[in-house]
Write an enzyme that holds these catalytic residues in place. Structure first.
Site, short mmCIF file in Angstrom:
data_model
loop_
_atom_site.label_atom_id
_atom_site.label_comp_id
_atom_site.label_asym_id
_atom_site.label_seq_id
_atom_site.Cartn_x
_atom_site.Cartn_y
_atom_site.Cartn_z
N GLY A 17 8.69 18.46 3.12
CA GLY A 17 9.29 19.75 3.50
C GLY A 17 9.10 20.06 4.97
CG ASP A 19 5.57 25.08 6.50
OD1 ASP A 19 6.52 25.19 7.29
OD2 ASP A 19 5.02 26.06 5.96
CG ASP A 62 6.74 16.60 -10.35
OD1 ASP A 62 6.46 17.81 -10.58
OD2 ASP A 62 7.90 16.20 -10.18
CG LEU A 63 2.99 20.72 -7.26
CD1 LEU A 63 3.31 22.04 -6.56
CD2 LEU A 63 1.49 20.46 -7.17
CB ALA A 85 4.35 20.82 -3.34
CB SER A 88 9.80 26.81 -0.98
OG SER A 88 10.94 26.09 -0.53
CB SER A 129 4.87 33.61 0.35
OG SER A 129 6.04 34.28 0.76
CD GLU A 131 10.19 37.02 0.18
OE1 GLU A 131 10.50 37.75 -0.77
OE2 GLU A 131 10.78 37.07 1.28
CE1 TYR A 153 8.25 30.63 -2.85
CE2 TYR A 153 8.22 32.83 -1.88
CZ TYR A 153 7.91 31.48 -1.82
OH TYR A 153 7.24 30.99 -0.71
NE ARG A 188 12.85 28.46 6.47
CZ ARG A 188 12.11 28.88 5.46
NH1 ARG A 188 11.59 28.03 4.58
NH2 ARG A 188 11.85 30.16 5.31
#
Ligand code: NAP
Length: 337
Positions: A17, A19, A62-63, A85, A88, A129, A131, A153, A188
């Site tokens: 990704g 970041d 994988d998460l 991860a 997102s 985040s 958010e 999210y 991004r």
């Protein structure tokens, strides 16, 4: 800030990704051995790390899958784990709330468990985040502002945040949350608003498109430049005790300002005919205004973001213009939002 001792090992989830790729570069330059966890995809997605892929170790994981996370931790024997991860994208989280909860929320707990069982002396960074503040109860927000998430999210990130605090307090693990405000760059993802604008403006300037479709122009965000935020992640894990920090510029700007600066930068000051508002991009519940107070990070980490909003817009638009103009394979083969 002193540089890391040679021989430190870091495991980054989400290395493909935005970041993860900047952080990997920075850790390599500090002398780290870098392990990046990648999930199986039908078509590999390594464009952000292709320039460093020979210098890092990629491990499968994988998460969703506990065994794969434990194997990634066992193989990498990390001193530091950066859990970047996630599913997102806020917009997608409304259509895929369960996947978002699984990956963005429970995925963090699975990583914490993998660390607890396989590397309990490691230090853990969780990508929290702004958010989580959602429908803000105060402005600007600090580390003490209560959360009020407004999307699946945001809800999943709140769950992961509290899981991190709980693992720190219950098991004495070195776990820290970086509560980061929007940070953007030429890497991004294409579906994110700022990139949609920078890519759209580049295509309009070069004659490949006429319009950009957006959900709203009135939302305000505190936007910074991603590599400065990944540097902050590293600084957090160099602290002797774990802690939670806000990362933000302390300036809020609207989508309208972003669009205006981007078009003006390419010499199109009257851009109204190039932007269409499309209700399909509006969200069931939106977050109107986010503004962070990063004074704790400034005081304790010496972290001060330097790239200003107008510079960020220019960096992104210039990068997309170069990308389209220089594409050896022809612009029609490039990916766009
Ligand atoms: P990003 O570009 O969307 O990267 C997300 C990464 O997660 C990708 O490498 C992706 O892999 C990986 N991933 C997704 N699902 C996975 C799964 N099931 N198992 C393993 N890996 C998976 O996000 P970003 O902008 O770099 O952000 C990094 C983190 O910070 C995210 O957790 C994000 O939510 C959080 N954050 C970002 C911002 C921001 O403004 N950028 C602000 C606050 C917090 P693929 O390449 O295979 O898809």
């Amino acid at each position: 800030m002193t540089s890391a001792p040679q021989g430190k090992r870091a495991l980054i989830t989400g290395i493909t990704g935005q970041d993860g790729s900047f952080l990997a570069e920075q850790l390599l330059s500090k002398g780290y051995e870098v392990y990046g966890m990648v999930r199986r995809l039908s078509t590999p997605n390594t464009q952000n790390i292709h320039h460093i892929v020979d210098r890092i170790h990629l491990v499968d994981g994988d998460l969703h899958d506990q065994a794969s996370l434990e194997s990634a931790v066992r193989r990498s024997e990390p001193d530091e784990i950066y859990n970047l991860a996630a599913q997102s994208f806020v917009g997608v989280s409304f259509n895929q709330p369960v996947v978002t909860g699984e990956v963005t929320g429970l995925g963090a707990v699975r990583m914490l468990e993998a660390m607890r069982s396989r590397a309990d002396k490691a230090r853990f960074y969780q990508a929290s985040s702004s958010e989580m503040f959602g429908k803000v109860v105060e402005s600007p927000q600090t580390e003490r502002t209560p959360f009020y998430p407004r999307s699946p999210y945001g809800v999943a990130k709140v769950y992961a945040y509290w899981a991190c605090v709980n693992y720190r307090e219950s098991y004495g693990l070195h776990v820290s949350n970086g509560i980061l405000y929007n940070h953007e760059s030429e890497r991004r993802g294409m579906e994110f608003l700022t990139r949609k604008v920078s890519d759209g403006v580049a295509r309009i300037k070069l004659g490949h498109a006429r319009t950009i479709r957006l959900g709203t122009l009135e939302t305000h965000r505190d936007w910074g430049y991603a590599p400065e935020y990944t540097e902050m992640m590293w600084r957090m894990l160099q602290q002797p005790t774990p802690n939670d920090f806000i990362g933000a510029t302390g300036e809020a700007h609207s989508v309208r300002e972003f669009v205006d600066l981007a078009f003006r930068h390419v010499g199109i000051p009257d851009w109204s005919k190039h932007v269409e508002l499309d209700p399909r991009f509006a969200r069931p519940a939106d977050v109107d205004h986010l503004l962070g107070n990063a004074s704790k990070a400034r005081e304790k980490l010496g972290w001060v973001p330097k790239v200003k909003f107008a510079d960020l817009v220019r960096i992104m638009v210039d990068a997309d213009i170069r990308r389209w103009a220089n594409a050896a394979s022809g612009p029609e083969k490039l990916v766009s939002a």
